[in-house]
Design an enzyme around this catalytic site. Structure first.
Site, mmCIF file in Angstrom:
data_model
loop_
_atom_site.group_PDB
_atom_site.id
_atom_site.type_symbol
_atom_site.label_atom_id
_atom_site.label_comp_id
_atom_site.label_asym_id
_atom_site.label_seq_id
_atom_site.Cartn_x
_atom_site.Cartn_y
_atom_site.Cartn_z
ATOM 1 C CE LYS A 118 32.545 55.843 27.892
ATOM 2 N NZ LYS A 118 32.554 56.896 28.922
ATOM 3 C CG ASP A 136 36.554 55.024 31.909
ATOM 4 O OD1 ASP A 136 37.738 54.616 31.964
ATOM 5 O OD2 ASP A 136 35.773 54.956 32.880
#
Length: 211
Positions: A118, A136
């Site tokens: 991420k 997220d």
């Protein structure tokens, strides 16, 4: 109309210039800010980073520091010990292995301490326009509620569906659309459905789950 097309049209009009709310002045500072923001708000990170970046404007400055000094600047964020260690070790590796410059590929970014998929995707997307979709908690929640993803049980599965659904050239902007929508409108506990212009196509709203 396809849900992705509708979402693109809606957010293109509402947030044509959507971008990260983290403050930074160069690639290293963005990398640090993104790592610090994990399980913490951007607002808190933006309160911490001015002093941190004044003391450590780049990787070389931080690489010469100590854990205790770095920790003193980030002690108010979540998980300060692990984050201080990660950004210090990342700074040292950037200096030793990458000539002091943040690497540009997602694969190389993930070799840095504390940098997972991420974080690497966010940095590569924001800085260099990589056609990736960082997922997220906001992106994961909003995409499922809208119906952009279906039965995506993990962020990686959501990422794959979103990357397949959005036009590749819009992935970076779509990432910020979903984050900002989740942060200010489609909130986790009390989504503001009455303020959302997508309620007519929203799976969550139309299945009667609105609060």
């Amino acid at each position: 109309m396809d849900i992705y097309q509708r979402v693109v049209e809606y957010f293109s009009a509402l947030m044509p210039d959507a971008k990260t709310e983290l403050h930074y002045g160069n690639p290293f500072q963005l990398l640090v800010a993104v790592r610090l923001s994990a399980q913490c708000t951007d607002k808190r990170i933006n309160m911490v980073t001015p002093a941190l970046f004044n003391r450590f404007p780049d990787a070389r400055a931080m690489a010469d520091s100590t854990f205790d000094e770095v920790l003193s600047y980030v002690k108010s964020v979540s998980y300060p010990n692990s984050k201080a260690r990660d950004i210090l070790d990342a700074a040292r590796m950037i200096v030793s292995d990458f000539g002091g410059e943040v690497p540009k590929s997602v694969e190389q970014l993930q070799t840095l301490p504390g940098v997972g998929p991420k974080t690497a995707n966010v940095v590569a997307s924001v800085l260099w326009g990589a056609e990736v979709m960082p997922v997220d908690t906001h992106v994961f929640r909003v995409s499922a509620r809208l119906g952009l993803t279906k039965d995506a049980k993990t962020p990686l599965k959501a990422e794959a569906q979103l990357e397949a659904g959005f036009p590749k050239e819009l992935l970076g902007r779509a990432h910020h659309w979903l984050i900002l929508h989740g942060r200010y409108t489609c909130k986790a506990r009390k989504p503001l459905c009455h303020e959302c212009g997508l309620s007519d196509v929203c799976l969550y709203y139309n299945e009667g789950m609105k609060e």
